[in-house]
Design a protein around this motif. Structure first.
Motif, PDB file in Angstrom:
ATOM      1  N   ASP A  67       0.808  -1.216   0.000  1.00 18.41           N
ATOM      2  CA  ASP A  67       0.000   0.000   0.000  1.00 18.41           C
ATOM      3  C   ASP A  67       0.843   1.269   0.000  1.00 18.41           C
ATOM      4  O   ASP A  67       0.304   2.380  -0.009  1.00 18.41           O
ATOM      5  CB  ASP A  67      -0.929  -0.005   1.224  1.00 18.41           C
ATOM      6  N   GLN A  68       2.178   1.121  -0.017  1.00 20.55           N
ATOM      7  CA  GLN A  68       3.056   2.273   0.000  1.00 20.55           C
ATOM      8  C   GLN A  68       3.168   2.893  -1.389  1.00 20.55           C
ATOM      9  O   GLN A  68       2.903   2.232  -2.398  1.00 20.55           O
ATOM     10  CB  GLN A  68       4.447   1.865   0.506  1.00 20.55           C
ATOM     11  N   PRO A  69       3.592   4.162  -1.462  1.00 17.23           N
ATOM     12  CA  PRO A  69       3.752   4.830  -2.766  1.00 17.23           C
ATOM     13  C   PRO A  69       4.807   4.123  -3.629  1.00 17.23           C
ATOM     14  O   PRO A  69       5.696   3.446  -3.106  1.00 17.23           O
ATOM     15  CB  PRO A  69       4.203   6.239  -2.378  1.00 17.23           C
ATOM     16  N   PRO A  70       4.742   4.285  -4.951  1.00 19.90           N
ATOM     17  CA  PRO A  70       5.695   3.624  -5.864  1.00 19.90           C
ATOM     18  C   PRO A  70       7.161   3.906  -5.532  1.00 19.90           C
ATOM     19  O   PRO A  70       8.003   3.006  -5.663  1.00 19.90           O
ATOM     20  CB  PRO A  70       5.312   4.199  -7.233  1.00 19.90           C
ATOM     21  N   GLU A  71       7.489   5.147  -5.136  1.00 21.89           N
ATOM     22  CA  GLU A  71       8.889   5.458  -4.853  1.00 21.89           C
ATOM     23  C   GLU A  71       9.402   4.652  -3.651  1.00 21.89           C
ATOM     24  O   GLU A  71      10.575   4.281  -3.580  1.00 21.89           O
ATOM     25  CB  GLU A  71       9.095   6.945  -4.618  1.00 21.89           C
ATOM     26  N   ILE A  72       8.512   4.386  -2.681  1.00 26.27           N
ATOM     27  CA  ILE A  72       8.898   3.571  -1.529  1.00 26.27           C
ATOM     28  C   ILE A  72       9.059   2.111  -1.939  1.00 26.27           C
ATOM     29  O   ILE A  72      10.041   1.439  -1.573  1.00 26.27           O
ATOM     30  CB  ILE A  72       7.850   3.673  -0.399  1.00 26.27           C
ATOM     31  N   LEU A  73       8.092   1.618  -2.717  1.00 25.47           N
ATOM     32  CA  LEU A  73       8.165   0.234  -3.174  1.00 25.47           C
ATOM     33  C   LEU A  73       9.390  -0.004  -4.052  1.00 25.47           C
ATOM     34  O   LEU A  73      10.015  -1.062  -3.994  1.00 25.47           O
ATOM     35  CB  LEU A  73       6.890  -0.126  -3.950  1.00 25.47           C
ATOM     36  N   GLY A  74       9.725   1.004  -4.883  1.00 26.40           N
ATOM     37  CA  GLY A  74      10.901   0.870  -5.752  1.00 26.40           C
ATOM     38  C   GLY A  74      12.168   0.660  -4.947  1.00 26.40           C
ATOM     39  O   GLY A  74      13.001  -0.192  -5.275  1.00 26.40           O
ATOM     40  N   LYS A  75      12.330   1.436  -3.888  1.00 25.57           N
ATOM     41  CA  LYS A  75      13.512   1.287  -3.039  1.00 25.57           C
ATOM     42  C   LYS A  75      13.519  -0.068  -2.328  1.00 25.57           C
ATOM     43  O   LYS A  75      14.575  -0.695  -2.173  1.00 25.57           O
ATOM     44  CB  LYS A  75      13.565   2.413  -2.016  1.00 25.57           C
ATOM     45  N   MET A  76      12.345  -0.534  -1.937  1.00 23.60           N
ATOM     46  CA  MET A  76      12.273  -1.821  -1.250  1.00 23.60           C
ATOM     47  C   MET A  76      12.599  -2.972  -2.200  1.00 23.60           C
ATOM     48  O   MET A  76      13.317  -3.920  -1.833  1.00 23.60           O
ATOM     49  CB  MET A  76      10.889  -2.013  -0.631  1.00 23.60           C
ATOM     50  N   ILE A  77      12.089  -2.875  -3.421  1.00 28.31           N
ATOM     51  CA  ILE A  77      12.408  -3.914  -4.414  1.00 28.31           C
ATOM     52  C   ILE A  77      13.892  -3.877  -4.758  1.00 28.31           C
ATOM     53  O   ILE A  77      14.553  -4.914  -4.882  1.00 28.31           O
ATOM     54  CB  ILE A  77      11.545  -3.726  -5.679  1.00 28.31           C
ATOM     55  N   GLY A  78      14.436  -2.664  -4.897  1.00 26.33           N
ATOM     56  CA  GLY A  78      15.871  -2.535  -5.162  1.00 26.33           C
ATOM     57  C   GLY A  78      16.705  -3.140  -4.053  1.00 26.33           C
ATOM     58  O   GLY A  78      17.703  -3.826  -4.298  1.00 26.33           O
ATOM     59  N   GLY A  79      16.275  -2.914  -2.815  1.00 29.37           N
ATOM     60  CA  GLY A  79      16.989  -3.504  -1.680  1.00 29.37           C
ATOM     61  C   GLY A  79      16.933  -5.026  -1.700  1.00 29.37           C
ATOM     62  O   GLY A  79      17.911  -5.703  -1.356  1.00 29.37           O
ATOM     63  N   ALA A  80      15.776  -5.559  -2.118  1.00 30.86           N
ATOM     64  CA  ALA A  80      15.641  -7.013  -2.197  1.00 30.86           C
ATOM     65  C   ALA A  80      16.583  -7.588  -3.260  1.00 30.86           C
ATOM     66  O   ALA A  80      17.199  -8.646  -3.055  1.00 30.86           O
ATOM     67  CB  ALA A  80      14.195  -7.388  -2.512  1.00 30.86           C
ATOM     68  N   LEU A  81      16.726  -6.893  -4.377  1.00 31.04           N
ATOM     69  CA  LEU A  81      17.595  -7.369  -5.454  1.00 31.04           C
ATOM     70  C   LEU A  81      19.072  -7.310  -5.081  1.00 31.04           C
ATOM     71  O   LEU A  81      19.899  -7.981  -5.715  1.00 31.04           O
ATOM     72  CB  LEU A  81      17.339  -6.568  -6.729  1.00 31.04           C
ATOM     73  N   VAL A  82      19.399  -6.515  -4.073  1.00 28.39           N
ATOM     74  CA  VAL A  82      20.783  -6.494  -3.594  1.00 28.39           C
ATOM     75  C   VAL A  82      21.197  -7.885  -3.124  1.00 28.39           C
ATOM     76  O   VAL A  82      22.353  -8.290  -3.267  1.00 28.39           O
ATOM     77  CB  VAL A  82      20.954  -5.459  -2.457  1.00 28.39           C
TER      78      VAL A  82
END
Length: 289
Positions: free
Chosen positions: A193-208
């Motif tokens: 339910d978070q904004p796209p910019e927040i989700l983008g950072k979270m997905i990027g962190g997961a890909l790390v």
């Protein structure tokens, strides 16, 4: 030194290329401690499960070989040939005297001339046991060669365990990276339910996690395992040379012929020149005169 240069090159090229392409390190640095905890911790745990305490200690100790390189060098091979020449000549001239040398090599005057070789228990044992077998009339060259071959195969297999252990960890790291990435995605889905910019950072962190697992496997741990294997196999030539020289001696060849057999079987980059070795042997003959 070359190992450190290699590590610096890996980090400089990977992260330098990432930054040059416009990437930002902030997201990587933020996720790195947690991803490293999951991936690195799981890798260490798997390593502990799959090895006993002796193997763990040996692997930790052997990692230094990646930076130190092979133990035996050009001068060591020359010293070994000189040592074997002295022992073989003494065995032919005075069988009683050679028994004193091989029964107490730590007190031997001949072994004492070559302290680095004297300090290597396996090299000394290999020399002493083979010369002792000749004195016990166990002098069939083919039988002795077979025994030595099995002994060195066993020793090499044991010495390569550290390399195999590291390679197993390297093979597991990409999958552990995926595990960490999946956990990151699960975390992200819990915040859908978070904004796209927040989700983008979270997905990027997961890909790390995926990046880190692959990077550690093929950039560090895998090369460490390969280098360690190379060093162990390189050092094994030193013991093979002992076998070749002493088997030639059991064939009743003169001492200088036995040493030439050993010189010819020395790896090319460590092989002493004929004239260089001959000068060293002349010095030994002169001192014995």
């Amino acid at each position: 030194m070359i190992g450190l240069i290699g590590i610096v090159t890996i980090f400089a090229m990977v992260f330098g290329g990432y930054l040059a392409a416009g990437g930002k390190l902030a997201i990587i640095l933020k996720s790195l401690p947690f991803e490293m905890m999951m991936i690195g911790g799981a890798a260490i745990g798997a390593f502990l499960i799959s090895n006993d305490m002796h193997a763990i200690k040996q692997t930790v100790k052997d990692i230094t070989k990646v930076f130190k390189g092979p133990k035996w060098h050009h001068d060591d091979y020359k010293d070994l040939l000189c040592l074997l020449f002295e022992l073989i000549r003494l065995a032919k001239q005075n069988p009683v005297a050679i028994e004193r040398e091989i029964e107490a090599p730590e007190e031997s005057e001949i072994f004492g001339k070559y302290p680095k070789i004297q300090a290597d228990k396996e090299a000394v044992a290999l020399i002493a046991d083979t010369l002792r077998s000749a004195s016990m009339n166990y002098d069939d060259p083919h039988q002795v060669e077979e025994v030595l071959e099995k002994r060195m195969e066993t020793n090499l297999h044991s010495a390569l365990h550290s390399s195999h252990a590291l390679q197993t960890v390297a093979d597991a790291l990409p999958a552990l990276g995926i595990v960490a990435a999946v956990l990151g995605v699960i975390k992200t889905m819990g915040s859908i339910d978070q904004p796209p910019e927040i989700l983008g950072k979270m997905i990027g962190g997961a890909l790390v996690g995926t990046f880190l697992g692959v990077f550690l496997a093929y950039g560090l741990v895998g090369p460490f395992a390969a280098k360690l294997r190379s060093v162990v196999e390189e050092d094994s030539h030193f013991y093979s040379l002992i076998r070749e020289v002493l088997i030639a001696n059991l064939h009743s060849h003169p001492a200088n012929i036995c040493i030439e057999v050993g010189r010819q079987n020395t790896p090319a980059h460590c092989r002493p020149q004929f004239s260089e070795l001959e000068d060293a042997l002349k010095s030994i003959r002169k001192d014995a005169a």
